[in-house]
Write a protein that holds these residues in place. Structure first.
Motif, PDB file in Angstrom:
ATOM      1  N   UNK A 178      85.890 -14.287  36.171  1.00  0.00           N
ATOM      2  CA  UNK A 178      86.003 -15.003  37.450  1.00  0.00           C
ATOM      3  C   UNK A 178      84.652 -15.213  38.129  1.00  0.00           C
ATOM      4  N   UNK A 179      83.819 -14.196  38.081  1.00  0.00           N
ATOM      5  CA  UNK A 179      82.515 -14.277  38.737  1.00  0.00           C
ATOM      6  C   UNK A 179      81.662 -15.398  38.151  1.00  0.00           C
ATOM      7  N   UNK A 180      81.753 -15.566  36.840  1.00  0.00           N
ATOM      8  CA  UNK A 180      80.998 -16.635  36.183  1.00  0.00           C
ATOM      9  C   UNK A 180      81.557 -17.996  36.581  1.00  0.00           C
ATOM     10  N   UNK A 181      82.874 -18.111  36.619  1.00  0.00           N
ATOM     11  CA  UNK A 181      83.490 -19.385  36.999  1.00  0.00           C
ATOM     12  C   UNK A 181      83.116 -19.739  38.442  1.00  0.00           C
ATOM     13  N   UNK A 182      83.113 -18.742  39.328  1.00  0.00           N
ATOM     14  CA  UNK A 182      82.708 -18.995  40.718  1.00  0.00           C
ATOM     15  C   UNK A 182      81.273 -19.511  40.763  1.00  0.00           C
ATOM     16  N   UNK A 183      80.411 -18.907  39.949  1.00  0.00           N
ATOM     17  CA  UNK A 183      79.019 -19.328  39.906  1.00  0.00           C
ATOM     18  C   UNK A 183      78.909 -20.759  39.368  1.00  0.00           C
ATOM     19  N   UNK A 239      81.141 -23.034  39.696  1.00  0.00           N
ATOM     20  CA  UNK A 239      81.632 -23.930  40.745  1.00  0.00           C
ATOM     21  C   UNK A 239      80.602 -24.121  41.851  1.00  0.00           C
TER      22      UNK A 239
END
Ligand SMILES: Nc1ncnc2c1ncn2[C@@H]1O[C@H](COP(=O)(O)OP(=O)(O)O)[C@@H](O)[C@H]1O
Ligand SMILES: Nc1ncnc2c1ncn2[C@@H]1O[C@H](COP(=O)(O)OP(=O)(O)O)[C@@H](O)[C@H]1O
Ligand SMILES: [Mg+2]
Ligand SMILES: [Mg+2]
Lengths: 258, 239
Positions: free
Chosen positions: B91-96, B98
């Motif tokens: 999730x943290x990577x996907x947030x980054x 985005x």
């Protein structure tokens, strides 16, 4: 990206005798991240939050926290004094019932100011100025700075509790049903405020709520709890828009679309 | 990596993507939305996804954005120079991703009530670390381009018309020069003039090298921006 998580929970378990409070909960929280914890009443949200914030000793598992000085510490290996220092200087704790988080016998201004004094502020004018500022931020009329919280409405008390917590610029704030007692317009203001703070200050937050609307707006990531266990975890919008676990699907489908 | 290969290397490379919904609240019925889909989009390309309602167009875009969880296959997206598989990313990577790589225009505006339009449009820039002045200026520029009257900028969009809300949505997704743009019917509920303004923005994004994957309800807008099209067919398997 920062390399060490701010908080790392591993296999966290808390039993009440034979009854499960929370069981086998693991996750990482990164600086600036807002984590929502949702689930129905009795699912273990408050138990989990109280363990994470060192209010309640777990029956098993481990919580590591990375302090401002960069050192990673095992919360429950710290001395009582060190834990209290952490709570004063690095954390905020917004309780479900504002009466538990406020001192009802001292003024609103003193409730906010004493947190500052606890971290070393001494200048009376500065402290009072900060108190006024944070009261205003939380939409409490600064003219009421000398009033006792017991004369405030429930919603105002909750806002005061949040002001008291934010005044020391914590790095991590724990919140248990923070918007429960607030009217809709103040909720929106508060959600906006928390979002801005997390962005501007890199403030991390763990928010327990049964309100999926609150996590939709506030949290980056979500844990869904049932019977003390995490049944689903992921990006907030992914868990809400494409829930995988039967229980998450039931939760999401039982609210009206917004 | 040479500048030459960078131009032609895909920004999005989807391999064997599957997406099936299991409806546990409805006796475990399953809906197959995507079946072994392969697709690549390079910088400067705009692939338009066609197909009847229910064919899986939105599901495809949402899987790429990490909003829907891929059921199988890989969704490689170039993020800060490296290919990241959204289907397996934290999730943290996907947030980054985005924050700086992927922009998404959804069909509906979903934002915090009470926040003024200008602040909403500034937000992606602030999140990406731009100064407030710079953010304000760019937000103003794009809102002006989209013909959103200045008197609305200080208001929250909750009371806006569908078309006005949609333009706020587009402004938010296109105010930052995302290298990857996912556009789900961005021109729905817009009149001809505003549709043209959006088409212009998409063409500008294309020529600055963005990789665009888009769904358009009106053929004309789709044709105006497409460098390539794919057709999805609904394939529902009820169980
Ligand atoms: N002090 C306690 N003593 C015994 N059981 C408790 C205590 N606190 C909570 N529980 C039980 O632990 C479970 C989780 O409760 P809680 O953490 O309060 O859930 P939530 O906050 O999600 O409503 C429930 O079954 C509850 O009855
Ligand atoms: N979140 C969801 N949960 C369950 N089914 C979904 C969800 N999203 C889409 N679907 C189903 O997947 C299929 C494809 O939908 P969608 O991707 O929205 O198609 P399109 O955008 O082409 O109209 C449809 O049958 C739709 O009902
Ligand atoms: Mg509780
Ligand atoms: Mg669609």
């Amino acid at each position: 990206m920062t390399e060490t998580p701010l908080l790392q929970a591993t296999a966290l378990t808390r039993m009440y005798g034979k009854r499960v409070g929370c069981r086998d909960v693991s996750f990482d929280l990164w600086p600036g991240e807002v984590l929502g914890v949702v689930g129905e009443s009795g699912s273990g949200k408050t138990t989990l939050l109280n363990c994470l914030s060192a209010q309640l000793e777990p029956s098993g598992g481990e919580i590591l926290y990375t302090r401002r000085d960069g050192r990673q510490v095992d919360i429950f290996a710290l001395s009582e004094g060190e834990r209290r220092l952490l709570l004063r200087t690095e954390w905020g704790l917004v309780r479900q019932n504002p009466r538990d988080g406020l001192r009802m016998a001292v003024s609103a201004g003193a409730n906010v100011g004493e947190r500052l004094m606890a971290v070393g502020a001494r200048h009376y004018g500065d402290i009072r100025g900060q108190a006024r500022h944070w009261l205003t931020e939380l939409e409490i009329d600064a003219e009421r700075i000398d009033d006792l919280p017991r004369n405030f409405s429930g919603g105002m008390q909750q806002r005061l509790q949040i002001a008291r917590n934010l005044v020391t610029s914590p790095r991590l704030v724990f919140m248990d049903e923070p918007t429960g007692g607030l009217d809709v317009s103040v909720q929106a203001r508060l959600l906006d405020l928390i979002r801005r703070l997390t962005r501007d200050l890199g403030l991390a937050c763990i928010i327990v709520t049964h309100d999926l609307g609150v996590v939709r707006m506030l949290s980056h990531r979500l844990l869904v709890m049932r019977g003390g266990e995490v049944v689903e975890a992921g990006l907030t919008d992914q868990v809400l828009d494409d829930p995988q676990h039967p229980y998450s699907q039931m939760l999401v489908s039982s609210i009206l679309p917004v | 990596m040479s500048a030459m290969t960078e131009q032609t290397d895909p920004m999005i490379a989807i391999q064997g993507l599957h997406k099936t919904f299991t409806l546990h609240t409805q006796n475990g019925a399953t809906i197959s939305a995507l079946q072994s889909l392969d697709l690549t989009v390079s910088g400067g390309e705009c692939v338009v996804v066609r197909g009847a309602s229910g064919a899986g167009k939105s599901s495809l875009l949402r899987c790429v954005y990490g909003n829907y969880r891929a059921g199988g296959g890989a969704i490689w997206v170039r993020h800060q120079g490296a290919m990241v598989d959204v289907a397996k990313a934290e999730p943290r990577t996907i947030l980054d991703m985005r924050r700086t790589t992927m922009g998404f225009v959804s069909q509906f505006l979903r934002v915090i009530p009470r926040i003024p339009t200008l602040d909403l449009v500034m937000e992606p820039l602030l999140t990406a670390g731009r100064s407030a002045e710079e953010a304000r200026e760019q937000a103003g520029t794009i809102l002006t381009h989209l013909n959103l009257p200045q008197r609305l900028w200080s208001l929250a969009p909750a009371t806006f018309s569908g078309g006005e809300q949609q333009r706020v949505n587009i402004a938010r997704a296109m105010v930052w020069d995302y290298p990857v743009l996912l556009l789900d019917e961005p021109t729905a509920s817009l009149d001809r003039e505003n549709r043209a303004a959006v088409v212009e923005l998409i063409l500008a994004a294309r020529s600055r090298g963005a990789a665009i994957l888009g769904v358009f309800h009106d053929r004309e807008a789709g044709d105006a921006v497409a460098t390539d099209t794919i057709e999805l067919r609904a394939n529902r398997l009820a169980a």
